[in-house]
Design a protein around this motif. Structure first.
Motif, PDB file in Angstrom:
ATOM      1  N   THR A  24       0.829  -1.200   0.000  1.00 37.98           N
ATOM      2  CA  THR A  24       0.000   0.000   0.000  1.00 37.98           C
ATOM      3  C   THR A  24       0.866   1.254   0.000  1.00 37.98           C
ATOM      4  O   THR A  24       1.905   1.312   0.659  1.00 37.98           O
ATOM      5  CB  THR A  24      -0.902   0.005   1.253  1.00 37.98           C
ATOM      6  N   THR A  46      -2.491  -1.052  -3.149  1.00 41.18           N
ATOM      7  CA  THR A  46      -3.774  -0.570  -2.641  1.00 41.18           C
ATOM      8  C   THR A  46      -3.632   0.913  -2.324  1.00 41.18           C
ATOM      9  O   THR A  46      -2.690   1.304  -1.632  1.00 41.18           O
ATOM     10  CB  THR A  46      -4.171  -1.335  -1.362  1.00 41.18           C
ATOM     11  N   GLU A  48      -4.436   2.959  -0.167  1.00 38.49           N
ATOM     12  CA  GLU A  48      -4.761   3.225   1.225  1.00 38.49           C
ATOM     13  C   GLU A  48      -6.234   3.626   1.359  1.00 38.49           C
ATOM     14  O   GLU A  48      -7.130   2.859   1.025  1.00 38.49           O
ATOM     15  CB  GLU A  48      -3.816   4.265   1.835  1.00 38.49           C
ATOM     16  N   HIS A  85      -9.836  -0.242  -1.830  1.00 33.21           N
ATOM     17  CA  HIS A  85     -10.031  -0.702  -0.455  1.00 33.21           C
ATOM     18  C   HIS A  85     -11.158  -0.002   0.275  1.00 33.21           C
ATOM     19  O   HIS A  85     -11.227   1.224   0.309  1.00 33.21           O
ATOM     20  CB  HIS A  85      -8.732  -0.493   0.339  1.00 33.21           C
ATOM     21  N   GLN A 223      -7.475  -8.787   6.867  1.00 31.50           N
ATOM     22  CA  GLN A 223      -6.576  -7.645   6.992  1.00 31.50           C
ATOM     23  C   GLN A 223      -5.183  -8.040   7.499  1.00 31.50           C
ATOM     24  O   GLN A 223      -4.181  -7.518   7.023  1.00 31.50           O
ATOM     25  CB  GLN A 223      -7.201  -6.602   7.929  1.00 31.50           C
ATOM     26  N   HIS A 225      -3.653  -7.483  10.538  1.00 34.30           N
ATOM     27  CA  HIS A 225      -2.896  -6.528  11.354  1.00 34.30           C
ATOM     28  C   HIS A 225      -2.336  -7.284  12.558  1.00 34.30           C
ATOM     29  O   HIS A 225      -3.059  -7.640  13.485  1.00 34.30           O
ATOM     30  CB  HIS A 225      -3.800  -5.381  11.809  1.00 34.30           C
ATOM     31  N   THR A 259      -4.933  -8.684   2.959  1.00 35.46           N
ATOM     32  CA  THR A 259      -5.137  -7.381   2.339  1.00 35.46           C
ATOM     33  C   THR A 259      -4.352  -6.233   2.962  1.00 35.46           C
ATOM     34  O   THR A 259      -4.076  -5.233   2.284  1.00 35.46           O
ATOM     35  CB  THR A 259      -6.633  -7.003   2.390  1.00 35.46           C
ATOM     36  N   GLU A 260      -3.996  -6.339   4.256  1.00 36.74           N
ATOM     37  CA  GLU A 260      -3.425  -5.160   4.924  1.00 36.74           C
ATOM     38  C   GLU A 260      -2.347  -5.541   5.939  1.00 36.74           C
ATOM     39  O   GLU A 260      -2.241  -4.918   7.000  1.00 36.74           O
ATOM     40  CB  GLU A 260      -4.521  -4.384   5.675  1.00 36.74           C
ATOM     41  N   TRP A 303       0.423  -3.273   4.470  1.00 38.38           N
ATOM     42  CA  TRP A 303      -0.331  -2.037   4.686  1.00 38.38           C
ATOM     43  C   TRP A 303       0.626  -0.859   4.872  1.00 38.38           C
ATOM     44  O   TRP A 303       0.600  -0.122   5.851  1.00 38.38           O
ATOM     45  CB  TRP A 303      -1.247  -2.203   5.889  1.00 38.38           C
TER      46      TRP A 303
END
Length: 348
Positions: A24, A46, A48, A85, A223, A225, A259-260, A303
């Motif tokens: 990202t 991505t 952001e 996103h 995600q 995280h 994804t993140e 991310w």
């Protein structure tokens, strides 16, 4: 380093129609040394928060496409594949979060915004995926709802109501709009949290329900995280659960997207052990993902790229390059995992 990660994937024989690794960028990093670094390493990104409702359509009559248009131009110029996103997500405007909003006002605002976004990106050559909905369910398996005021993390769209099957109307409506106005885009159901079975079972039920209503839904996103004080990435049981979740997605004709992903180092000393733990965490998640690549599409998106941003979430040394754009152990762990995708997980 003579080759970036994008070249390493090709040289290592990965099917680049099945495996995607990217990062990202935020709008302020476009056309800077950070984006130059990105272009050396990746071809998938991505933008952001550039496409979220709070940025594009913060309130009735107000539109601002500048940030996402700049990112689309950057992607087109450099042949970058994009994942849009979180358009329908808790990252909504203060107008939407205001406690005096009616159901009709929220539904009208969401519909106008998301219809316009879908029409705008549908024929963009760079856009391949879109996270249609984001962060819909709590780790406890409940629908993520609104909260008082406008300053908290909340999901105002749930106030629109639920259907006869107790599914929030905004979720089905979002996929209805995306199906109609973004037929060229792969549509993803994106979720936060860890490997909480109650949450993921409800995610699965919701995805199957949306598909049973006749709507196309192409991918499941997590995600990812991660953080130094929660050992998810080093817990064999949870990593096995992640593997089973990817299997479920592929068995139901869905792509699976990380994804993140990031990894917050909460120890302010940012010592060598913390950096190695961070590197191993990235490696474990990518390892599990790549082990499933023969069964369906898998994607891995960090991310962010470079440490150094300030703020509640951004100053925890989360990324794969330091504040001077130098590669950290996490960067080399990604390269090593690509080269040795059958290596053992690092369980601690």
């Amino acid at each position: 380093m003579s080759t970036g990660i994008k070249d390493l994937l090709i040289q290592s024989g990965y099917d680049t129609n099945q495996v995607y690794v990217g990062a990202t960028l935020n709008h302020s990093q476009l056309n800077t040394k950070v984006s130059d670094l990105f272009l050396k390493e990746f071809t998938y990104s991505t933008p952001e928060n550039c496409a979220k409702q709070a940025r594009i359509h913060p309130r009735p009559g107000i539109w601002d496409w500048n940030l996402i248009d700049d990112y689309l131009d950057f992607a087109d110029k450099n042949n970058i594949i994009l994942r849009i996103h979180g358009p329908i997500s808790p990252q909504a405007s203060q107008w939407a979060k205001a406690d005096n909003r009616t159901k009709d006002e929220l539904k009208k605002n969401m519909t106008e915004y998301f219809t316009a976004l879908c029409k705008r990106i549908n024929n963009e050559p760079s856009v391949k995926w879109m996270d249609v909905v984001n962060e819909t369910i709590t780790p406890q398996g409940d629908w993520f709802e609104e909260k008082p005021g406008v300053t908290q993390w909340e999901n105002p769209w749930e106030q629109i109501g639920r259907d006869s099957n107790d599914v929030p109307i905004y979720i089905t409506k979002a996929f209805e709009i995306a199906n109609k106005y973004a037929p060229n885009i792969s549509l993803v159901f994106n979720q936060h949290g860890g490997m909480e079975p109650k949450m993921w079972e409800k995610v699965k039920e919701t995805i199957l329900y949306i598909k049973s209503q006749g709507y196309r839904l192409d991918g499941l996103g997590w995600q990812a995280h991660l953080r130094s004080d929660v050992p998810l990435a080093f817990d064999k049981k949870q990593l096995d659960y992640l593997g089973s979740l990817i299997d479920w997605a592929h068995q139901n004709d869905l792509d699976f997207h990380v994804t993140e992903i990031d990894y917050k180092i909460w120890d302010s000393n940012n010592d060598y052990k913390a950096l190695i733990d961070q590197a191993d965490a990235y490696a474990n998640i990518l390892n599990v993902l790549l082990s499933k690549r023969d069964n369906g599409v898998v994607t891995f998106n960090t991310w962010g790229m470079v440490d150094g941003k300030k703020g509640k979430h951004h100053d925890k040394h989360r990324f794969i390059f330091d504040k001077n754009n130098n590669p950290k152990p996490a960067y080399f762990s990604l390269r090593n995992t690509i080269l040795n995708s059958n290596s053992e997980l690092k369980i601690k």
